[in-house]
Design a protein around this motif. Structure first.
Motif, PDB file in Angstrom:
ATOM      1  N   VAL A 112     -13.405  -0.230 -26.921  1.00 22.88           N
ATOM      2  CA  VAL A 112     -12.644   1.003 -26.670  1.00 22.88           C
ATOM      3  C   VAL A 112     -13.428   2.037 -25.864  1.00 22.88           C
ATOM      4  CG1 VAL A 112     -11.205   0.739 -28.734  1.00 22.88           C
ATOM      5  CG2 VAL A 112     -13.366   2.011 -28.892  1.00 22.88           C
ATOM      6  N   LEU A 113     -14.604   1.694 -25.388  1.00 22.21           N
ATOM      7  CA  LEU A 113     -15.462   2.689 -24.743  1.00 22.21           C
ATOM      8  C   LEU A 113     -14.801   3.296 -23.512  1.00 22.21           C
ATOM      9  CD1 LEU A 113     -18.123   4.204 -24.635  1.00 22.21           C
ATOM     10  CD2 LEU A 113     -19.127   2.245 -23.438  1.00 22.21           C
ATOM     11  N   SER A 133     -18.069   3.618 -17.361  1.00 23.05           N
ATOM     12  CA  SER A 133     -18.009   3.120 -18.733  1.00 23.05           C
ATOM     13  C   SER A 133     -18.686   1.761 -18.811  1.00 23.05           C
ATOM     14  CB  SER A 133     -16.545   2.998 -19.183  1.00 23.05           C
ATOM     15  OG  SER A 133     -16.456   2.372 -20.443  1.00 23.05           O
ATOM     16  N   GLY A 134     -19.760   1.687 -19.591  1.00 29.70           N
ATOM     17  CA  GLY A 134     -20.413   0.408 -19.827  1.00 29.70           C
ATOM     18  C   GLY A 134     -21.410  -0.028 -18.771  1.00 29.70           C
ATOM     19  N   VAL A 145     -20.055   8.290 -29.383  1.00 24.89           N
ATOM     20  CA  VAL A 145     -18.761   7.671 -29.672  1.00 24.89           C
ATOM     21  C   VAL A 145     -18.967   6.199 -30.003  1.00 24.89           C
ATOM     22  CG1 VAL A 145     -17.548   9.258 -28.121  1.00 24.89           C
ATOM     23  CG2 VAL A 145     -18.310   7.027 -27.267  1.00 24.89           C
ATOM     24  N   PRO A 146     -18.066   5.607 -30.796  1.00 25.85           N
ATOM     25  CA  PRO A 146     -18.141   4.172 -31.047  1.00 25.85           C
ATOM     26  C   PRO A 146     -17.727   3.384 -29.813  1.00 25.85           C
ATOM     27  CG  PRO A 146     -16.200   5.088 -32.095  1.00 25.85           C
ATOM     28  CD  PRO A 146     -16.983   6.252 -31.562  1.00 25.85           C
ATOM     29  N   ILE A 147     -18.391   2.263 -29.598  1.00 26.65           N
ATOM     30  CA  ILE A 147     -18.051   1.395 -28.471  1.00 26.65           C
ATOM     31  C   ILE A 147     -16.881   0.486 -28.823  1.00 26.65           C
ATOM     32  CG2 ILE A 147     -18.938  -0.455 -26.973  1.00 26.65           C
ATOM     33  CD1 ILE A 147     -21.699   0.833 -27.205  1.00 26.65           C
ATOM     34  N   TYR A 148     -16.744   0.179 -30.108  1.00 31.61           N
ATOM     35  CA  TYR A 148     -15.711  -0.752 -30.558  1.00 31.61           C
ATOM     36  C   TYR A 148     -14.832  -0.096 -31.613  1.00 31.61           C
ATOM     37  CZ  TYR A 148     -18.948  -3.884 -28.243  1.00 31.61           C
ATOM     38  OH  TYR A 148     -19.764  -4.456 -27.314  1.00 31.61           O
ATOM     39  N   ALA A 188     -20.927  -4.481 -33.795  1.00 27.95           N
ATOM     40  CA  ALA A 188     -19.686  -3.789 -34.145  1.00 27.95           C
ATOM     41  C   ALA A 188     -19.848  -2.279 -34.273  1.00 27.95           C
ATOM     42  CB  ALA A 188     -19.117  -4.358 -35.436  1.00 27.95           C
ATOM     43  N   ARG A 189     -20.992  -1.821 -34.731  1.00 29.66           N
ATOM     44  CA  ARG A 189     -21.204  -0.392 -34.955  1.00 29.66           C
ATOM     45  C   ARG A 189     -22.039   0.248 -33.835  1.00 29.66           C
ATOM     46  NH1 ARG A 189     -18.071  -1.994 -38.243  1.00 29.66           N
ATOM     47  NH2 ARG A 189     -16.827  -1.132 -36.556  1.00 29.66           N
ATOM     48  N   ASP A 190     -22.157  -0.415 -32.718  1.00 28.67           N
ATOM     49  CA  ASP A 190     -22.918   0.137 -31.594  1.00 28.67           C
ATOM     50  C   ASP A 190     -22.299   1.457 -31.132  1.00 28.67           C
ATOM     51  OD1 ASP A 190     -24.525  -2.054 -31.743  1.00 28.67           O
ATOM     52  OD2 ASP A 190     -24.106  -2.808 -29.726  1.00 28.67           O
ATOM     53  N   ILE A 191     -23.163   2.345 -30.679  1.00 25.10           N
ATOM     54  CA  ILE A 191     -22.773   3.685 -30.266  1.00 25.10           C
ATOM     55  C   ILE A 191     -23.135   3.910 -28.798  1.00 25.10           C
ATOM     56  CG2 ILE A 191     -23.223   6.161 -30.624  1.00 25.10           C
ATOM     57  CD1 ILE A 191     -21.620   4.895 -32.851  1.00 25.10           C
ATOM     58  N   ALA A 192     -22.292   4.645 -28.113  1.00 20.85           N
ATOM     59  CA  ALA A 192     -22.613   5.116 -26.763  1.00 20.85           C
ATOM     60  C   ALA A 192     -22.690   6.631 -26.769  1.00 20.85           C
ATOM     61  CB  ALA A 192     -21.565   4.652 -25.762  1.00 20.85           C
ATOM     62  N   ARG A 193     -23.539   7.159 -25.940  1.00 20.40           N
ATOM     63  CA  ARG A 193     -23.638   8.606 -25.755  1.00 20.40           C
ATOM     64  C   ARG A 193     -22.932   8.933 -24.442  1.00 20.40           C
ATOM     65  NH1 ARG A 193     -29.055  10.543 -27.794  1.00 20.40           N
ATOM     66  NH2 ARG A 193     -27.847  10.023 -29.664  1.00 20.40           N
TER      67      ARG A 193
END
Length: 208
Positions: free
Chosen positions: A41-42, A125-126, A184-187, A196-201
């Motif tokens: 969802v990033l 994004s990404g 924000v959550p990536i997924y 699954a719990r990876d985060i993006a700034r």
């Protein structure tokens, strides 16, 4: 790298040529085997924050890939959107979606064939993530945006800490304003697995 493209293979990338080879093989199935299957969802987070902070078109979507972020932008009324990516195969998929005004292959690390101050905004994004692009590429993104333009891009949180993004933003202070950093959550919450719990700034700012 594994014969079957996946997130671990993407995180293991070392060079632009590695990226070209991986995404050439992954392009046709990326949306289904990765984005949909993993609850990615990033791109929606980046597009929403770009809109929230007042971003407008024309926008350059850096690392456009198969067009996920472009689709999220246009769904929120942001047009026109141009896209660039190191992988022509990924852009070929993006081109089938009727999202972008223009698509072109480009390597952000070598510089894009775009005049200074072309766009009112830029998103990514990404792309600023482990094995991909580091903080020095921010200069090129800033170059192609007009003064007063909004830039909103995601940076993998671990990559942010390990690769010196905080120091880079400190150096950029004379050239940017209204910088916000939003984790924000990536997924999606339903996603399972090691990442699954990876985060993006998500960094968002205005070019002076």
């Amino acid at each position: 790298m594994s014969d079957d493209p996946d997130l671990n293979a993407a995180y293991a990338l070392q060079t632009p040529e590695d990226s070209r080879q991986l995404y050439a093989r992954w392009a046709k199935t990326y949306d289904t085997t990765f984005a949909s299957a993993s609850g990615y969802v990033l791109h929606m987070q980046v597009a929403s924050l770009f809109v929230l902070h007042g971003g407008t078109g024309p926008v350059l979507d850096v690392g456009a890939g198969t067009g996920l972020c472009g689709a999220a932008l246009t769904a929120q009324g942001i047009t026109p959107v141009d896209g660039t990516d190191i992988s022509p195969e990924m852009l070929e998929v993006a081109g089938t979606k009727g999202i972008y005004r223009k698509l072109f292959t480009g390597d952000i690390l070598k510089g894009l064939d775009i005049a200074d101050a072309t766009y009112a905004g830029a998103t990514s994004s990404g792309t600023f993530t482990t094995g991909h692009v580091g903080p020095d590429a921010l200069d090129e993104v800033i170059r192609v945006v007009r003064p007063g333009g909004r830039i909103t891009l995601s940076i993998n949180a671990q990559h942010f800490a390990a690769q010196g993004f905080a120091a880079k933003f400190a150096l950029l202070e004379p050239d940017i304003q209204d910088l916000t950093l939003t984790d924000v959550p990536i997924y999606s919450p339903e996603t399972t697995g090691v990442h699954a719990r990876d985060i993006a700034r998500v960094a968002s700012w205005i070019k002076r």
